[in-house]
Design a protein around this motif. Structure first.
Motif, PDB file in Angstrom:
ATOM      1  N   ASP A 152      36.115 104.241  -8.934  1.00 40.61           N
ATOM      2  CA  ASP A 152      37.465 104.260  -9.505  1.00 40.61           C
ATOM      3  C   ASP A 152      37.561 103.488 -10.817  1.00 40.61           C
ATOM      4  OD1 ASP A 152      37.082 101.851  -8.071  1.00 40.61           O
ATOM      5  OD2 ASP A 152      39.243 101.567  -7.874  1.00 40.61           O
ATOM      6  N   ARG A 153      36.533 102.729 -11.167  1.00 42.79           N
ATOM      7  CA  ARG A 153      36.558 101.952 -12.411  1.00 42.79           C
ATOM      8  C   ARG A 153      35.560 102.456 -13.446  1.00 42.79           C
ATOM      9  NH1 ARG A 153      38.452  96.414 -10.799  1.00 42.79           N
ATOM     10  NH2 ARG A 153      39.868  96.922  -9.126  1.00 42.79           N
ATOM     11  N   SER A 154      34.622 103.259 -13.037  1.00 37.60           N
ATOM     12  CA  SER A 154      33.543 103.668 -13.944  1.00 37.60           C
ATOM     13  C   SER A 154      34.027 104.541 -15.101  1.00 37.60           C
ATOM     14  CB  SER A 154      32.436 104.381 -13.173  1.00 37.60           C
ATOM     15  OG  SER A 154      32.927 105.568 -12.581  1.00 37.60           O
ATOM     16  N   ALA A 155      35.173 105.200 -14.951  1.00 35.37           N
ATOM     17  CA  ALA A 155      35.687 106.073 -16.008  1.00 35.37           C
ATOM     18  C   ALA A 155      36.411 105.302 -17.111  1.00 35.37           C
ATOM     19  CB  ALA A 155      36.620 107.116 -15.417  1.00 35.37           C
ATOM     20  N   ILE A 156      36.687 104.033 -16.879  1.00 30.04           N
ATOM     21  CA  ILE A 156      37.397 103.225 -17.874  1.00 30.04           C
ATOM     22  C   ILE A 156      36.459 102.921 -19.038  1.00 30.04           C
ATOM     23  CG2 ILE A 156      38.559 101.043 -18.319  1.00 30.04           C
ATOM     24  CD1 ILE A 156      39.426 101.087 -15.350  1.00 30.04           C
ATOM     25  N   GLN A 157      36.860 103.342 -20.206  1.00 37.84           N
ATOM     26  CA  GLN A 157      36.004 103.203 -21.392  1.00 37.84           C
ATOM     27  C   GLN A 157      36.220 101.849 -22.077  1.00 37.84           C
ATOM     28  OE1 GLN A 157      36.524 106.563 -24.006  1.00 37.84           O
ATOM     29  NE2 GLN A 157      36.419 108.015 -22.309  1.00 37.84           N
ATOM     30  N   ASP A 158      35.133 101.323 -22.655  1.00 35.25           N
ATOM     31  CA  ASP A 158      35.215 100.053 -23.387  1.00 35.25           C
ATOM     32  C   ASP A 158      36.261 100.123 -24.496  1.00 35.25           C
ATOM     33  OD1 ASP A 158      33.205  99.026 -21.799  1.00 35.25           O
ATOM     34  OD2 ASP A 158      31.663  99.107 -23.361  1.00 35.25           O
ATOM     35  N   GLU A 159      36.348 101.259 -25.147  1.00 36.33           N
ATOM     36  CA  GLU A 159      37.325 101.434 -26.229  1.00 36.33           C
ATOM     37  C   GLU A 159      38.746 101.208 -25.721  1.00 36.33           C
ATOM     38  OE1 GLU A 159      39.297 105.139 -28.645  1.00 36.33           O
ATOM     39  OE2 GLU A 159      37.164 105.286 -28.146  1.00 36.33           O
ATOM     40  N   HIS A 205      37.670  89.785 -17.502  1.00 35.59           N
ATOM     41  CA  HIS A 205      37.375  89.488 -16.102  1.00 35.59           C
ATOM     42  C   HIS A 205      37.610  90.710 -15.209  1.00 35.59           C
ATOM     43  CE1 HIS A 205      37.075  87.329 -12.350  1.00 35.59           C
ATOM     44  NE2 HIS A 205      38.269  87.731 -12.020  1.00 35.59           N
ATOM     45  N   ASN A 206      38.568  91.551 -15.582  1.00 34.94           N
ATOM     46  CA  ASN A 206      38.898  92.704 -14.762  1.00 34.94           C
ATOM     47  C   ASN A 206      39.625  93.737 -15.626  1.00 34.94           C
ATOM     48  OD1 ASN A 206      39.126  94.273 -12.481  1.00 34.94           O
ATOM     49  ND2 ASN A 206      40.249  92.755 -11.285  1.00 34.94           N
ATOM     50  N   ALA A 207      39.508  95.001 -15.239  1.00 34.72           N
ATOM     51  CA  ALA A 207      40.235  96.074 -15.919  1.00 34.72           C
ATOM     52  C   ALA A 207      40.413  97.213 -14.935  1.00 34.72           C
ATOM     53  CB  ALA A 207      39.473  96.552 -17.149  1.00 34.72           C
ATOM     54  N   PHE A 208      41.662  97.654 -14.785  1.00 33.02           N
ATOM     55  CA  PHE A 208      41.944  98.739 -13.848  1.00 33.02           C
ATOM     56  C   PHE A 208      43.290  99.372 -14.189  1.00 33.02           C
ATOM     57  CE2 PHE A 208      43.453  94.775 -12.123  1.00 33.02           C
ATOM     58  CZ  PHE A 208      44.732  95.061 -11.679  1.00 33.02           C
ATOM     59  N   PHE A 209      43.482 100.612 -13.729  1.00 38.27           N
ATOM     60  CA  PHE A 209      44.762 101.259 -13.930  1.00 38.27           C
ATOM     61  C   PHE A 209      45.746 100.693 -12.912  1.00 38.27           C
ATOM     62  CE2 PHE A 209      42.002 104.383 -15.994  1.00 38.27           C
ATOM     63  CZ  PHE A 209      42.656 104.465 -17.215  1.00 38.27           C
ATOM     64  N   ASP A 210      46.854 100.182 -13.406  1.00 38.66           N
ATOM     65  CA  ASP A 210      47.839  99.479 -12.598  1.00 38.66           C
ATOM     66  C   ASP A 210      48.944 100.448 -12.181  1.00 38.66           C
ATOM     67  OD1 ASP A 210      49.706  97.763 -11.497  1.00 38.66           O
ATOM     68  OD2 ASP A 210      49.436  96.228 -13.030  1.00 38.66           O
TER      69      ASP A 210
END
Length: 78
Positions: A15-22, A68-73
């Motif tokens: 669920d997090r792998s699709a989040i791009q660095d950009e 530290h973290n990044a996710f769709f909220d």
């Protein structure tokens, strides 16, 4: 982009792998909302047009640059 080991580990989740660095950098540089937690960590949000306008939350350490973290909220409302 500086990141924590925790971030590196959670980044492997499907669920997090699709989040791009950009996208993460965009939220860090141009948040639409920001909250500083009692422990000094900084939460920032911004919509990601490429992800159907969903809001990405990025949690930074108190240095203001280490992710530290990044996710769709799903619970964030502007």
């Amino acid at each position: 982009m500086k990141v924590t080991r925790y971030f590196e580990a959670t980044r492997q989740r499907p669920d997090r792998s699709a989040i791009q660095d950009e996208w993460i950098q965009r939220v860090v540089r141009h948040p639409t909302a920001e909250v500083v937690q009692s422990d000094g960590r900084i939460r920032r949000w911004a919509p990601i047009v490429e992800a159907e306008g969903r809001y990405l939350r990025v949690v930074l350490l108190d240095d203001g640059e280490t992710v530290h973290n990044a996710f769709f909220d799903r619970g964030f409302t502007p």
